[in-house]
Design an enzyme around this catalytic site. Structure first.
Site, PDB file in Angstrom:
ATOM      1  N   HIS A  97      25.334  20.176  -3.465  1.00 29.74           N
ATOM      2  CA  HIS A  97      25.524  20.905  -4.709  1.00 29.74           C
ATOM      3  C   HIS A  97      24.595  20.703  -5.709  1.00 29.74           C
ATOM      4  O   HIS A  97      23.974  19.475  -5.805  1.00 29.74           O
ATOM      5  CB  HIS A  97      26.782  20.861  -5.245  1.00 29.74           C
ATOM      6  CG  HIS A  97      28.067  21.133  -4.167  1.00 29.74           C
ATOM      7  ND1 HIS A  97      28.263  22.398  -3.693  1.00 29.74           N
ATOM      8  CD2 HIS A  97      28.796  20.488  -3.777  1.00 29.74           C
ATOM      9  CE1 HIS A  97      29.282  22.326  -2.980  1.00 29.74           C
ATOM     10  NE2 HIS A  97      29.758  21.168  -3.242  1.00 29.74           N
ATOM     11  N   HIS A 172      27.760  15.582   1.377  1.00 23.79           N
ATOM     12  CA  HIS A 172      29.151  15.372   1.770  1.00 23.79           C
ATOM     13  C   HIS A 172      29.612  16.302   2.997  1.00 23.79           C
ATOM     14  O   HIS A 172      29.057  17.171   3.067  1.00 23.79           O
ATOM     15  CB  HIS A 172      30.079  15.268   0.532  1.00 23.79           C
ATOM     16  CG  HIS A 172      29.856  16.565  -0.201  1.00 23.79           C
ATOM     17  ND1 HIS A 172      28.931  16.972  -1.145  1.00 23.79           N
ATOM     18  CD2 HIS A 172      30.650  17.733  -0.307  1.00 23.79           C
ATOM     19  CE1 HIS A 172      29.035  18.153  -1.631  1.00 23.79           C
ATOM     20  NE2 HIS A 172      30.213  18.687  -1.376  1.00 23.79           N
ATOM     21  N   ARG A 192      24.256  24.346   2.419  1.00 25.40           N
ATOM     22  CA  ARG A 192      24.341  23.947   3.697  1.00 25.40           C
ATOM     23  C   ARG A 192      23.028  23.357   4.368  1.00 25.40           C
ATOM     24  O   ARG A 192      22.200  24.078   4.639  1.00 25.40           O
ATOM     25  CB  ARG A 192      24.894  25.085   4.538  1.00 25.40           C
ATOM     26  CG  ARG A 192      26.425  24.929   4.854  1.00 25.40           C
ATOM     27  CD  ARG A 192      26.707  26.010   5.644  1.00 25.40           C
ATOM     28  NE  ARG A 192      27.638  27.074   5.023  1.00 25.40           N
ATOM     29  CZ  ARG A 192      27.645  28.221   4.935  1.00 25.40           C
ATOM     30  NH1 ARG A 192      26.249  28.880   5.444  1.00 25.40           N
ATOM     31  NH2 ARG A 192      28.294  29.077   4.124  1.00 25.40           N
TER      32      ARG A 192
HETATM   33 ZN    ZN Z   1      31.467  20.509  -1.832  1.00 26.71          ZN
END
Ligand code: ZN
Length: 311
Positions: A97, A172, A192
């Site tokens: 993110h 993650h 992604r």
């Molecule tokens: Zn996440």
């Protein structure tokens, strides 16, 4: 007169990696591919409505806009947090993110996303992906471009009850079989990096390679946190994290326990057991907000809660 508790109706998200274990929380889920329950959210992609009371049927975003006193007169153009329960039947895509700065510049003024995970359930010998093994940004680029995924991702063991803080820039992913409660900034921006070459409706899901490489922090640095445990009459509380965006605590209650709501507002999710709060029944799967100025809440029963608040 005591202030009202704001109970919320959850919103469910079907995903290619979702399962049917959210049923265990008493939820009436739309299908056996239900990946997420947004328990406390005012995000435009899932804005919870109030269940019962004076604000019955109102969206949380509306309540935020028109009754800021319920949130301790917090400033800000949106309710800042989002609480989800996630059921990953399959592995989730490997993702990262952005922070507030990157998101506001590149994602139409969105917030960045700092999030944290409390592991509700996972198989024995389960693993989770947190971080990467590249020494620097150049190696991040090389490993991603050359699809050296095994070398790239940092996989570590995970157990029920573990807690992870995921800063922006941290690679993650959850693996199949894991259920967790996520407390995060109210943002839906995910880049992604790799999706195990899976297909969704016959096509691979979109990847965001360039943006991912932009935001991934290198080298990965493991963060360590001290969990503070405190004991009250018939309860224990563990402060799992305190960061600029939220604080998260876990409570275990056994019997009659008084807990002070002394923050601007307090989000509460019941993750196990049942009982009452100020004589109103609550059970596993309930999500609610104690408004600003609520004061002492009296719980009675046997249950576990995850709470969050902002400073
Ligand atoms: Zn996440």
């Amino acid at each position: 007169m005591q202030k009202e508790i704001i109970f919320l109706n959850p919103i469910f998200k079907e995903t290619i990696w979702g399962g049917d274990k959210l049923k265990r929380f008493g939820y009436d889920i739309p299908s056996d591919k239900t990946g997420e329950c947004w328990g406390i959210s005012a995000h435009k992609n899932g804005d919870c409505t109030v269940r019962g009371g004076s604000f019955d049927g109102m969206h949380l975003s509306e309540l935020w806009d028109t009754h800021r006193e319920l949130f301790g007169n917090c400033e800000g153009d949106r309710f800042p947090l989002l609480i989800k329960i996630i059921d990953a039947r399959d592995d989730l895509s490997i993702q990262v993110h952005p922070d507030d700065r990157y998101a506001s510049r590149n994602e139409n003024g969105s917030l960045g996303k700092t999030e944290c995970w409390y592991i509700l359930d996972c198989p024995e010998d389960a693993a989770i992906i947190i971080g990467h093994n590249a020494a620097n940004k150049k190696e991040v680029n090389d490993m991603i471009m050359n699809k050296r995924w095994r070398e790239f991702v940092r996989e570590i063991p995970v157990h029920k009850g573990d807690f992870f803080q995921i800063e922006p820039g941290c690679v993650h992913a959850i693996k199949g079989g894991t259920m967790l409660l996520e407390t995060q900034q109210s943002s839906d921006i995910t880049y992604r990096v790799y999706d195990y070459d899976r297909l969704s409706d016959g096509k691979p899901r979109e990847l965001h390679i360039e943006k991912s490489i932009d935001v991934i922090t290198a080298p990965f640095e493991e963060n360590s946190y001290d969990v503070t445990i405190s004991f009250g009459l018939n309860y224990t509380s563990e402060k799992l994290i305190e960061c600029p965006y939220y604080s998260v605590e876990k409570f275990k209650i056994n019997g009659r326990a008084q807990i002070a709501q002394q923050y601007r507002f307090m989000n509460i999710s019941v993750i196990d057991g049942q009982g009452t709060i100020d004589n109103t029944p609550i059970k596993k799967g309930d999500n609610f907000i104690l408004p600003g100025g609520y004061g002492i809440a009296e719980f009675d029963g046997s249950m576990q809660l995850i709470t969050s608040y902002i400073k």
